[in-house]
Design an enzyme around this catalytic site. Structure first.
Site, PDB file in Angstrom:
ATOM      1  CD  GLU A 165      -2.911   1.280   0.455  1.00  0.00           C
ATOM      2  OE1 GLU A 165      -3.833   0.470   0.573  1.00  0.00           O
ATOM      3  OE2 GLU A 165      -2.888   2.154  -0.433  1.00  0.00           O
ATOM      4  CG  ASP A 218      -0.921   4.699  -1.028  1.00  0.00           C
ATOM      5  OD1 ASP A 218      -1.507   4.044  -1.917  1.00  0.00           O
ATOM      6  OD2 ASP A 218      -1.262   4.679   0.174  1.00  0.00           O
ATOM      7  CB  SER A 241      -5.016   1.442  -2.752  1.00  0.00           C
ATOM      8  OG  SER A 241      -5.514   1.220  -1.476  1.00  0.00           O
ATOM      9  CG  ASP A 274     -20.004  11.269 -17.663  1.00  0.00           C
ATOM     10  OD1 ASP A 274     -19.842  10.611 -16.618  1.00  0.00           O
ATOM     11  OD2 ASP A 274     -21.117  11.531 -18.152  1.00  0.00           O
ATOM     12  CB  ILE A 275     -16.386   6.786 -16.382  1.00  0.00           C
ATOM     13  CG1 ILE A 275     -15.014   7.454 -16.254  1.00  0.00           C
ATOM     14  CG2 ILE A 275     -16.261   5.290 -16.675  1.00  0.00           C
ATOM     15  CD1 ILE A 275     -14.153   7.426 -17.500  1.00  0.00           C
ATOM     16  N   GLY A 278     -23.193  11.681 -16.802  1.00  0.00           N
ATOM     17  CA  GLY A 278     -23.302  12.517 -15.603  1.00  0.00           C
ATOM     18  C   GLY A 278     -22.824  11.751 -14.377  1.00  0.00           C
ATOM     19  CG  ASP A 323     -21.565   7.003 -12.535  1.00  0.00           C
ATOM     20  OD1 ASP A 323     -20.703   6.403 -11.856  1.00  0.00           O
ATOM     21  OD2 ASP A 323     -21.306   7.506 -13.653  1.00  0.00           O
TER      22      ASP A 323
END
Ligand SMILES: *[C@@H]1O[C@H](CO)[C@@H](O)[C@H](O)[C@H]1NC(C)=O
Ligand SMILES: *[C@@H]1O[C@H](CO)[C@@H](O)[C@H](O)[C@H]1NC(C)=O
Ligand SMILES: *[C@@H]1O[C@H](CO)[C@@H](O)[C@H](O)[C@H]1NC(C)=O
Ligand SMILES: *[C@@H]1O[C@H](CO)[C@@H](O)[C@H](O)[C@H]1NC(C)=O
Ligand SMILES: *[C@@H]1O[C@H](CO)[C@@H](O)[C@H](O)[C@H]1NC(C)=O
Ligand SMILES: *[C@@H]1O[C@H](CO)[C@@H](O)[C@H](O)[C@H]1NC(C)=O
Ligand SMILES: *[C@@H]1O[C@H](CO)[C@@H](O)[C@H](O)[C@H]1NC(C)=O
Ligand SMILES: *[C@@H]1O[C@H](CO)[C@@H](O)[C@H](O)[C@H]1NC(C)=O
Ligand SMILES: *[C@@H]1O[C@H](CO)[C@@H](O)[C@H](O)[C@H]1NC(C)=O
Ligand SMILES: *[C@@H]1O[C@H](CO)[C@@H](O)[C@H](O)[C@H]1NC(C)=O
Length: 609
Positions: free
Chosen positions: A307, A311, A525, A567-568, A586, A588
């Site tokens: 992690e 990061d 992550s 937008d996905i 839009g 979601d």
């Protein structure tokens, strides 16, 4: 000393005047339950906690002027407001969250009746938290409760907790909460938000999903290396998010902070090896390592945390030469019951907040990839932690949190085991939101997969059961809700709750170096630090242009920011035995408003003054 015989002596007249309570009678001494929770799922009591085990109790005093802070936060974060960007100083924020002096006195006097004096307590910088160390036996007497040792049935973690506690009635207005008492959350990181790609899972998902758009359909004029359809690297992200060629400054004071918990050690050799492969100009660059609450800095390569490595490699790899801070915060289960000094139990999160709120110049952007099911955090505690995060926003800090890796489901890594039952004693089936992802004062980042991007199947998303929907997302969220098939999922989620994620970024097949080896990893992550890096670059552009930094992002993102987000519209986030929500045109609850277009966001934020 017994409480009942003691407290009448210290209730002073000023206290009575301010709160206009009737003169104390014997009846008022009675302890009244302050908070009660159901025994949480997957935890079983093993027996009484050892009487001499030391607990560190955090006492939260009410913040009677919090509404002023909230108002101030929204003003300085609203790009259409005159005060946009006019962030508050540490002192000004502390004044707005300071407890009433009467509460301070009431708590001090209550503690004194147990022989706990000023030198035995520590206070947060604003004085709104008071911490004491007491043996269990005394805590039980003070709170009229019984602590037990609880074990987690899935992993054996031990904690010392209770399911209810009481306070004298007259103290209820002066104490908002005391923990650790009823809080069973464990704010997981690596276990819940790191997703090692499983190709079978991916194939199954795509075979069920709608057709994926072709590269040119989806990307328009953006050029992305073909290798990015298989493996994500820094250059893929820079290309996809239109950040290629932007050079940040090494000298404008911009800093990108990363939080680390749960013995997730950032390994410097891994970071350097990653830079050598993907960011050669950053080789030998350094960052600040801050230890909080005994957080360690192990550089033993076998203890390098995936992690922390993920990061740091992506956040700083994308923003070099921007400055970096890594916070290693200690304190996580299991509790050491033979130790008579507290290992500072299981709230490392609050320790980090105390620390960072006490800094005069905290980093302008901070990324956190840890969280837990909202329902495992008592509402009183979640609200308080969320309000603490609002203080950072008012001071101009942009906070980015990963949205979680279980779609609409609970934190069980095996979807087949997701029961999605409530903890409130009713065992109702519900989608299970994540905290702090559900806090309205942070920016929550969901995940996407592939180039071109669709929603990733594990992207955490949904609606808080604790926090009402903030007005900045009213129009986006009501727009989405109006498109849901009528009646679908009714009762499974709270349509009036704070909805998340706000935005998203890639979350799959990231190439990282961990323990000296190159591998692929995923999870929100990965998307959290990626989006945080884009925000940090935007802050860089603001600083280099002499403008204030962005601070709390959401009021900007849901207005002017939309034009700078892609937008996905495909994919969904299954969980709890359902297909979850769909990504749509839009906003979601899978990918939020979409993924960043740095170049376009930069133009927007540089023309917002
Ligand atoms: C805040 O920082 C100051 C200066 O470093 C230190 O003296 C003080 O103890 C800190 N307070 C808290 C609550 O951490
Ligand atoms: C992820 O990596 C696997 C193994 O290298 C590869 O087969 C798959 O196509 C990749 N998928 C995406 C979406 O990057
Ligand atoms: C960024 O730095 C590189 C290397 O110094 C340079 O070639 C490039 O022109 C710079 N880009 C911009 C936009 O200044
Ligand atoms: C990085 O530091 C090492 C050790 O000091 C040195 O050998 C190496 O040449 C440096 N690399 C670069 C690219 O500066
Ligand atoms: C490094 O960590 C591993 C795993 O925790 C441990 O077995 C080993 O003894 C450690 N090595 C050193 C030199 O401390
Ligand atoms: C627990 O505390 C005892 C007493 O301080 C110590 O001897 C022991 O090593 C600790 N155990 C662990 C696992 O840290
Ligand atoms: C979770 O699922 C796995 C595999 O299906 C099973 O072996 C395991 O017992 C399950 N765990 C729980 C707690 O139900
Ligand atoms: C809820 O589930 C728990 C554990 O699975 C069980 O012990 C309890 O009796 C259930 N409560 C209700 C009201 O069904
Ligand atoms: C998602 O889309 C599918 C296929 O179009 C549809 O059947 C389903 O009802 C939608 N689900 C939601 C939650 O909107
Ligand atoms: C990338 O950002 C620049 C502004 O910096 C903008 O002019 C350009 O249209 C963007 N490219 C795409 C493909 O969105």
């Amino acid at each position: 000393m017994k409480l009942h015989s003691a407290w009448l002596a210290f209730v002073t007249l000023p206290f009575l005047r301010v709160f206009a309570v009737p003169a104390p009678s014997h009846h008022d001494c009675a302890h009244v339950v302050k908070e009660r929770v159901e025994p949480p799922r997957n935890w079983v009591p093993l027996g009484p906690a050892p009487a001499d085990h030391i607990l560190e109790l955090r006492i939260g005093l009410p913040q009677p002027n919090f509404h002023l802070l909230e108002e101030a936060l929204y003003q300085v974060s609203d790009p259409y407001h005159d005060r946009y960007g006019v962030h508050y100083s540490k002192e000004a924020v502390e004044e707005m969250v300071a407890p009433h002096p009467t509460s301070v006195t009431a708590v001090e006097e209550w503690l004194e009746t147990y022989g706990i004096g000023e030198s035995d307590l520590t206070r947060s910088s604003a004085g709104d938290w008071v911490k004491i160390r007491v043996p269990i036996a005394l805590a039980e007497e003070m709170l009229h409760t019984t602590y037990s040792i609880w074990a987690h049935t899935l992993d054996g973690d031990l904690v010392v907790r209770t399911t209810s506690y009481s306070l004298p009635q007259y103290l209820h207005p002066h104490i908002e909460l005391i923990q650790p008492t009823t809080m069973f959350a464990r704010l997981k990181g690596m276990k819940s938000t790191l997703h090692w790609p499983d190709h079978d899972e991916e194939v199954t998902y795509f075979s069920q999903a709608k057709a994926v758009p072709t590269l040119t359909q989806a990307l328009g004029s953006i050029q992305v290396d073909p290798s990015c359809t298989q493996t994500i690297t820094l250059s893929c992200l820079r290309q996809l998010y239109n950040a290629t060629g932007y050079n940040s400054s090494a000298t404008n004071g911009n800093v990108l902070g990363i939080t680390g918990y749960l013995e997730q050690y950032l390994n410097i050799q891994d970071l350097q090896q990653f830079y050598a492969l993907y960011r050669p100009d950053a080789v030998n660059s350094t960052f600040a390592y801050v230890s909080i609450n005994g957080g360690q800095n192990s550089q033993n390569i076998s203890e390098a945390g995936p992690e922390a490595d993920l990061d740091s490699q992506y956040a700083w790899g994308l923003t070099y030469p921007t400055g970096g801070i890594f916070y290693s915060t200690g304190g996580s289960p299991p509790i050491n019951l033979s130790a008579h000094t507290p290992t500072n139990t299981n709230e490392p999160y609050a320790e980090w907040i105390d620390y960072v709120l006490n800094q005069t110049n905290p980093p302008q952007t901070i990324s956190t990839s840890y969280g837990d099911d909202e329902q495992t955090v008592p509402q009183s505690y979640a609200v308080r932690v969320c309000n603490d995060l609002a203080q950072l926003g008012a001071r101009g800090v942009s906070l980015l949190f990963s949205s979680g890796d279980f779609g609409v489901g609970d934190g069980n890594p095996n979807p087949a085991n997701q029961t999605c039952l409530t903890n409130d004693g009713r065992n109702l089936t519900r989608f299970i939101p994540d905290f702090p992802a559900s806090c309205p004062f942070v920016t929550t980042v969901g995940g996407t997969i592939g180039v071109p991007e669709t929603a990733v199947f594990f992207s955490g998303g949904g609606f808080s059961n604790y926090f009402p929907r903030p007005s900045y997302q009213d129009s986006a969220v009501t727009g989405y809700l109006s498109k849901l098939p009528p009646g679908l999922y009714e009762g499974l989620y709270n349509p009036n709750g704070r909805a998340y994620p706000d935005v998203s970024a890639l979350a799959y097949n990231f190439s990282i170096v961990n323990q000296g080896k190159l591998g692929k990893i995923g999870g929100t992550s990965a998307s959290g630090p990626t989006f945080a890096a884009i925000v940090s670059l935007l802050n860089d552009a603001r600083l280099s242009s002499g403008l204030p930094v962005l601070g709390f992002l959401n009021p900007l993102l849901y207005t002017k920011g939309i034009a700078g987000l892609t937008d996905i519209t495909m994919g969904h986030n299954p969980g709890c035995g359902t297909q979850g929500f769909n990504a749509t045109t839009g906003w979601d609850p899978v990918t939020g408003l979409g993924t960043p277009n740095f170049g376009m966001l930069k133009d927007i934020i540089l023309s917002t003054t």
